[in-house]
Design a protein around this motif. Structure first.
Motif, PDB file in Angstrom:
ATOM      1  N   TYR A  65     -42.166  43.687  20.003  1.00 32.28           N
ATOM      2  CA  TYR A  65     -43.061  44.841  19.920  1.00 32.28           C
ATOM      3  C   TYR A  65     -42.346  45.951  19.140  1.00 32.28           C
ATOM      4  N   PRO A  66     -42.051  45.686  17.876  1.00 34.61           N
ATOM      5  CA  PRO A  66     -41.151  46.596  17.148  1.00 34.61           C
ATOM      6  C   PRO A  66     -41.712  47.997  16.929  1.00 34.61           C
ATOM      7  N   LEU A  67     -43.034  48.154  16.953  1.00 40.01           N
ATOM      8  CA  LEU A  67     -43.614  49.479  16.727  1.00 40.01           C
ATOM      9  C   LEU A  67     -43.782  50.278  18.005  1.00 40.01           C
ATOM     10  N   CYS A  68     -43.517  49.674  19.149  1.00 32.91           N
ATOM     11  CA  CYS A  68     -43.749  50.340  20.436  1.00 32.91           C
ATOM     12  C   CYS A  68     -42.532  51.191  20.825  1.00 32.91           C
ATOM     13  N   ASP A  69     -42.490  52.393  20.291  1.00 32.84           N
ATOM     14  CA  ASP A  69     -41.361  53.298  20.495  1.00 32.84           C
ATOM     15  C   ASP A  69     -41.593  54.303  21.618  1.00 32.84           C
ATOM     16  N   LEU A  70     -42.795  54.349  22.171  1.00 35.45           N
ATOM     17  CA  LEU A  70     -43.158  55.391  23.127  1.00 35.45           C
ATOM     18  C   LEU A  70     -43.294  54.809  24.527  1.00 35.45           C
ATOM     19  N   HIS A  71     -42.561  55.390  25.477  1.00 37.63           N
ATOM     20  CA  HIS A  71     -42.691  54.986  26.878  1.00 37.63           C
ATOM     21  C   HIS A  71     -43.802  55.789  27.526  1.00 37.63           C
ATOM     22  N   VAL A  72     -44.728  55.103  28.183  1.00 35.36           N
ATOM     23  CA  VAL A  72     -45.853  55.743  28.861  1.00 35.36           C
ATOM     24  C   VAL A  72     -45.829  55.331  30.326  1.00 35.36           C
ATOM     25  N   ALA A  73     -45.897  56.316  31.219  1.00 36.16           N
ATOM     26  CA  ALA A  73     -45.988  56.061  32.655  1.00 36.16           C
ATOM     27  C   ALA A  73     -47.336  56.575  33.149  1.00 36.16           C
ATOM     28  N   LEU A 114     -54.820  45.485  25.285  1.00 40.44           N
ATOM     29  CA  LEU A 114     -54.510  46.426  24.205  1.00 40.44           C
ATOM     30  C   LEU A 114     -53.774  45.772  23.046  1.00 40.44           C
ATOM     31  N   GLY A 115     -53.537  44.465  23.137  1.00 39.37           N
ATOM     32  CA  GLY A 115     -52.893  43.746  22.044  1.00 39.37           C
ATOM     33  C   GLY A 115     -51.452  44.168  21.839  1.00 39.37           C
ATOM     34  N   ASP A 116     -50.985  44.089  20.592  1.00 41.19           N
ATOM     35  CA  ASP A 116     -49.588  44.432  20.325  1.00 41.19           C
ATOM     36  C   ASP A 116     -49.383  45.923  20.159  1.00 41.19           C
ATOM     37  N   ARG A 117     -50.443  46.720  20.407  1.00 40.32           N
ATOM     38  CA  ARG A 117     -50.283  48.180  20.359  1.00 40.32           C
ATOM     39  C   ARG A 117     -49.606  48.719  21.603  1.00 40.32           C
ATOM     40  N   ALA A 118     -49.607  47.928  22.670  1.00 38.37           N
ATOM     41  CA  ALA A 118     -49.005  48.363  23.937  1.00 38.37           C
ATOM     42  C   ALA A 118     -48.643  47.137  24.752  1.00 38.37           C
ATOM     43  N   VAL A 119     -47.570  47.259  25.513  1.00 36.88           N
ATOM     44  CA  VAL A 119     -47.165  46.171  26.387  1.00 36.88           C
ATOM     45  C   VAL A 119     -46.812  46.755  27.756  1.00 36.88           C
ATOM     46  N   LEU A 120     -47.383  46.156  28.795  1.00 41.69           N
ATOM     47  CA  LEU A 120     -47.070  46.553  30.156  1.00 41.69           C
ATOM     48  C   LEU A 120     -45.746  45.923  30.543  1.00 41.69           C
ATOM     49  N   ALA A 121     -44.778  46.755  30.934  1.00 34.40           N
ATOM     50  CA  ALA A 121     -43.426  46.282  31.204  1.00 34.40           C
ATOM     51  C   ALA A 121     -43.093  46.230  32.689  1.00 34.40           C
ATOM     52  N   VAL A 122     -43.506  47.245  33.436  1.00 37.15           N
ATOM     53  CA  VAL A 122     -43.116  47.360  34.847  1.00 37.15           C
ATOM     54  C   VAL A 122     -44.266  47.993  35.620  1.00 37.15           C
ATOM     55  N   ARG A 123     -44.429  47.560  36.874  1.00 34.59           N
ATOM     56  CA  ARG A 123     -45.330  48.253  37.781  1.00 34.59           C
ATOM     57  C   ARG A 123     -44.595  48.508  39.095  1.00 34.59           C
ATOM     58  N   GLU A 124     -44.710  49.717  39.612  1.00 29.57           N
ATOM     59  CA  GLU A 124     -44.088  50.123  40.876  1.00 29.57           C
ATOM     60  C   GLU A 124     -45.183  50.563  41.845  1.00 29.57           C
ATOM     61  N   GLY A 181     -35.278  52.934  22.063  1.00 26.77           N
ATOM     62  CA  GLY A 181     -34.303  51.951  22.501  1.00 26.77           C
ATOM     63  C   GLY A 181     -34.669  51.255  23.803  1.00 26.77           C
ATOM     64  N   TRP A 182     -35.822  51.585  24.367  1.00 21.23           N
ATOM     65  CA  TRP A 182     -36.306  51.033  25.634  1.00 21.23           C
ATOM     66  C   TRP A 182     -35.262  51.204  26.745  1.00 21.23           C
ATOM     67  N   LYS A 183     -34.642  52.363  26.772  1.00 19.27           N
ATOM     68  CA  LYS A 183     -33.599  52.605  27.772  1.00 19.27           C
ATOM     69  C   LYS A 183     -34.174  52.701  29.175  1.00 19.27           C
ATOM     70  N   ALA A 184     -35.380  53.196  29.294  1.00 16.17           N
ATOM     71  CA  ALA A 184     -35.977  53.318  30.632  1.00 16.17           C
ATOM     72  C   ALA A 184     -36.209  51.976  31.292  1.00 16.17           C
ATOM     73  N   LEU A 185     -36.255  50.894  30.495  1.00 20.75           N
ATOM     74  CA  LEU A 185     -36.513  49.571  31.030  1.00 20.75           C
ATOM     75  C   LEU A 185     -35.260  48.915  31.591  1.00 20.75           C
ATOM     76  N   ALA A 186     -34.090  49.395  31.186  1.00 22.15           N
ATOM     77  CA  ALA A 186     -32.839  48.736  31.537  1.00 22.15           C
ATOM     78  C   ALA A 186     -32.640  48.522  33.036  1.00 22.15           C
ATOM     79  N   PRO A 187     -32.972  49.489  33.917  1.00 21.39           N
ATOM     80  CA  PRO A 187     -32.726  49.253  35.341  1.00 21.39           C
ATOM     81  C   PRO A 187     -33.556  48.139  35.949  1.00 21.39           C
ATOM     82  N   TYR A 188     -34.578  47.701  35.264  1.00 29.58           N
ATOM     83  CA  TYR A 188     -35.483  46.684  35.810  1.00 29.58           C
ATOM     84  C   TYR A 188     -35.201  45.292  35.279  1.00 29.58           C
ATOM     85  N   GLN A 189     -34.189  45.145  34.418  1.00 29.17           N
ATOM     86  CA  GLN A 189     -33.855  43.849  33.843  1.00 29.17           C
ATOM     87  C   GLN A 189     -32.686  43.205  34.594  1.00 29.17           C
ATOM     88  N   PRO A 190     -32.706  41.891  34.776  1.00 32.03           N
ATOM     89  CA  PRO A 190     -31.615  41.234  35.515  1.00 32.03           C
ATOM     90  C   PRO A 190     -30.321  41.232  34.708  1.00 32.03           C
TER      91      PRO A 190
END
Length: 385
Positions: A283-291, A323-333, A376-385
């Protein structure tokens, strides 16, 4: 449970210098081609600098591939010093952290690669650069790449770094599959590693990995890389690495979710779901983190959702998945009457307005959307093994 509360940010990220570059390229291409044909006229490159002989490819920030590859492949004899300087200036105007290389040979079309050198924060910039590139007749036979491409033929060549020449036929890789992390950990060996500094050892390893897999697949599937001065047991030639990676990646051909449980700050049960593996390069164009924080009205004594709220949350998530490749759901809490969906989106695609409408239509309370730039998808790092 880490609920993100950040300021709203929906700014576009395409630098104007990209269009300026391609305007310049259209005029400069004939001069560059003439320089390639006339032969090299440039100073000896300095080797890249590294601090350690152990590399984690998932955390690697930057590698100077120009210096590492300058003497390994010079199509047409190489650019003149003047052409190199101007090309570098134009590319660094897009972002000073970008690197470039020109490839091709007598039997292959010329190519220009612009790369962030392994830095995930620059992957979106190089993707926007390549999507603005000329195509068809306007490309004049050139191909353009936003990351280093695999080039297996180079694995049988010599690589010159400084005053040392490495015969890559002697490179061997120890490979250890890590199914839990969906990665291959590697130990790189060459008999000449006994006689050279760590900087040169690491440059050899990185070049070999990129030529074997390509930069994006190295980032996706290669974990830790160690350097050895003795051949690892059961080591293999680098040409076998794509087959090993194929075996590691096969179980993840379809999206999967990791689930876990914990406690909210109030001490109530919390549930976590994380998509795995999820690769920045896909998802190279997905630079924005949305919560998106969505309250639910119906819950059990543990403050976790029950019907009809749980069904409404599933329907909401299903819409996010369309939403296709315009957005990807990464985590749900989920917990304490609130579910937070974490997405990465393309800020230039218009998808934010769709998410605003979807959020505003939630019927079980006031849903909120917050966004921040995170290339850099830094917000995702705590959720990766």
């Amino acid at each position: 449970m880490g609920i993100f509360r950040r300021p709203r940010d929906t700014s576009a990220v395409t630098p104007p210098a990209i269009s300026e570059f391609w305007d310049w390229w259209a005029q400069a291409r004939p001069t560059i081609e003439a320089s390639l044909a006339s032969g090299p006229d440039r100073p000896e490159p300095d080797p890249a600098e590294f601090d350690t002989a152990d590399i984690d490819m998932s955390e690697l920030d930057s590698v100077d591939v120009d210096a590492a590859e300058a003497d390994a492949s010079e199509p047409g004899g190489g650019l003149s010093a003047e052409a190199m300087e101007e090309l570098s200036r134009r590319i660094h105007k897009i972002n000073p952290g970008l690197l470039w290389e020109i490839g091709g040979a007598e039997d292959r079309a010329p190519s220009l690669t612009v790369t962030g050198g392994g830095n995930p924060e620059l992957r979106g910039i190089t993707e926007r650069w390549v999507r603005a590139a000329p195509t068809g007749p306007a490309a004049a036979g050139w191909t353009f790449h936003p990351a280093r491409q695999p080039d297996p033929e180079m694995l049988g060549q010599d690589l010159i770094l400084g005053d040392h020449e490495f015969d890559l036929e002697y490179v061997r890789l120890g490979m250890r599959a890590d199914a839990d992390r969906a990665r291959v950990h590697l130990t790189a060996y060459h008999p000449d590693f006994l006689f050279v500094a760590d900087e040169q050892r690491i440059q050899v390893a990185l070049n070999v990995l990129h030529w074997a897999l390509g930069e994006d697949d190295v980032a996706r599937w290669v974990g830790e890389v160690s350097i050895a001065t003795e051949a690892p047991i059961d080591s293999l030639p680098p040409s076998m690495l794509p087959s090993v990676v194929e075996q590691i990646s096969e179980p993840f051909s379809e999206p999967a979710w990791l689930t876990g449980e914990g406690r909210t700050p109030r001490g109530h049960p919390a549930r976590l779901g994380a998509r795995f593996p999820l690769h920045r390069q896909d998802y190279p164009l997905c630079d924005l983190h949305v919560a998106i924080s969505v309250p639910y009205a119906n819950s059990n004594p543990d403050r976790l959702p029950v019907e009809p709220s749980s069904g409404a949350l599933r329907a909401f998530e299903k819409k996010l998945g369309k939403l296709g490749d315009r957005a990807v759901l990464a985590v749900r809490e989920t917990g304490d009457g609130l579910r937070v969906f974490h997405l990465y989106v393309d800020p230039d695609s218009g998808v934010i307005s769709e998410l605003d409408q979807l959020t505003a239509g939630w019927a079980e309370g006031k849903a909120k959307l917050a966004s921040t730039s995170d290339p850099g998808w830094k917000a995702l790092a705590p959720y990766q093994p």
